[in-house]
Design a protein around this motif. Structure first.
Motif, short mmCIF file in Angstrom:
data_model
loop_
_atom_site.label_atom_id
_atom_site.label_comp_id
_atom_site.label_asym_id
_atom_site.label_seq_id
_atom_site.Cartn_x
_atom_site.Cartn_y
_atom_site.Cartn_z
N ASN A 1 -2.54 -17.39 -0.45
CA ASN A 1 -2.77 -18.08 0.83
C ASN A 1 -1.84 -19.28 0.98
O ASN A 1 -1.60 -20.00 0.01
N PRO A 2 -1.31 -19.51 2.18
CA PRO A 2 -1.57 -18.77 3.42
C PRO A 2 -0.80 -17.44 3.50
O PRO A 2 -1.14 -16.58 4.28
N THR A 3 0.25 -17.29 2.68
CA THR A 3 0.98 -16.03 2.60
C THR A 3 1.18 -15.71 1.12
O THR A 3 1.08 -16.58 0.26
N GLN B 1 2.92 -15.24 -2.22
CA GLN B 1 4.10 -15.82 -2.84
C GLN B 1 4.05 -15.54 -4.34
O GLN B 1 3.06 -15.83 -5.00
#
Length: 217
Positions: free
Chosen positions: A155-157, A159
């Motif tokens: 979160n948020p993407t 990685q």
């Protein structure tokens, strides 16, 4: 004659506008009912959806008979592994025993699974250092085993924080795959490979040393 005395049946005057209005109201009522069904919240029977912040995945070659184990320690000293599947915010989501009884259920049928993978999810943020170790529990082949470890922040993407492959050579061998530090917002601020034994810490906590630096399964 009956009509003269008003005894016969009479047809009501036909009102096309009224009929159209009534039909329109029926359609509106039906559409309103369908809309209510679509927007009504679904009852989920107390289901609680968990939210993982980090995912730690360890893999070794498909179909390999050796048993490799994943150990993860959080900044508070909690250690999650096959004998303690939940500790702090960490959960061992998948424990893989190599060629020993590794299967998946398809309906009521057991199907051998070639996948060699263990997964730990971190479902909350605790600032500090995390240690990720791999341990060669059972060596069947007698040959080195390549073990890959990936750490992902979700979160948020998504990685990839760390990905590397290390080699385990014999039963009882423990290696630190990665140590990473995060802040209170979950941002990774440091990554290193300094070696640290988690099995020794577990032995100290329990007041005993296990045979072969492991724990019977």
């Amino acid at each position: 004659m009956m009509d003269d005395f008003d005894f016969g049946p009479r047809d009501e005057p036909f009102d096309p506008f009224g009929v159209m209005l009534f039909k329109a109201l029926q359609v509106i009522a039906f559409l309103f009912f369908i809309t209510l069904m679509m927007v009504a919240p679904e009852a989920k029977g107390g289901k609680v959806d968990s939210k993982a912040e980090f995912l730690i995945t360890m893999t070794w070659p498909d179909g390999h008979p050796d048993d490799i184990d994943l150990f993860v320690q959080d900044p508070l000293g909690h250690i999650v592994f096959y004998r303690r599947r939940e500790a702090g915010f960490m959960v061992l989501d998948r424990d893989d025993r190599g060629g020993a009884n590794d299967f998946i259920l398809v309906g009521d049928t057991k199907v051998d699974s070639p996948i060699r993978q263990e997964i730990v999810s971190i479902r909350g943020i605790v600032a500090g250092e995390y240690t990720v170790n791999v341990y060669h529990f059972t060596a069947v082949t007698g040959r080195p085993v390549p073990v890959s470890v990936k750490v992902e922040r979700l979160n948020p993407t998504v990685q990839v924080v760390h990905y590397d492959t290390i080699e385990l050579n014999d039963s009882g061998e423990e290696k630190t795959a990665v140590r990473f530090t995060m802040d209170s917002a979950g941002k990774v601020t440091g990554v290193n490979r300094e070696q640290k034994s988690l099995l020794r810490q577990l032995a100290t906590f329990n007041g005993s040393v296990w045979t072969g630096m492991g724990i019977d399964k």
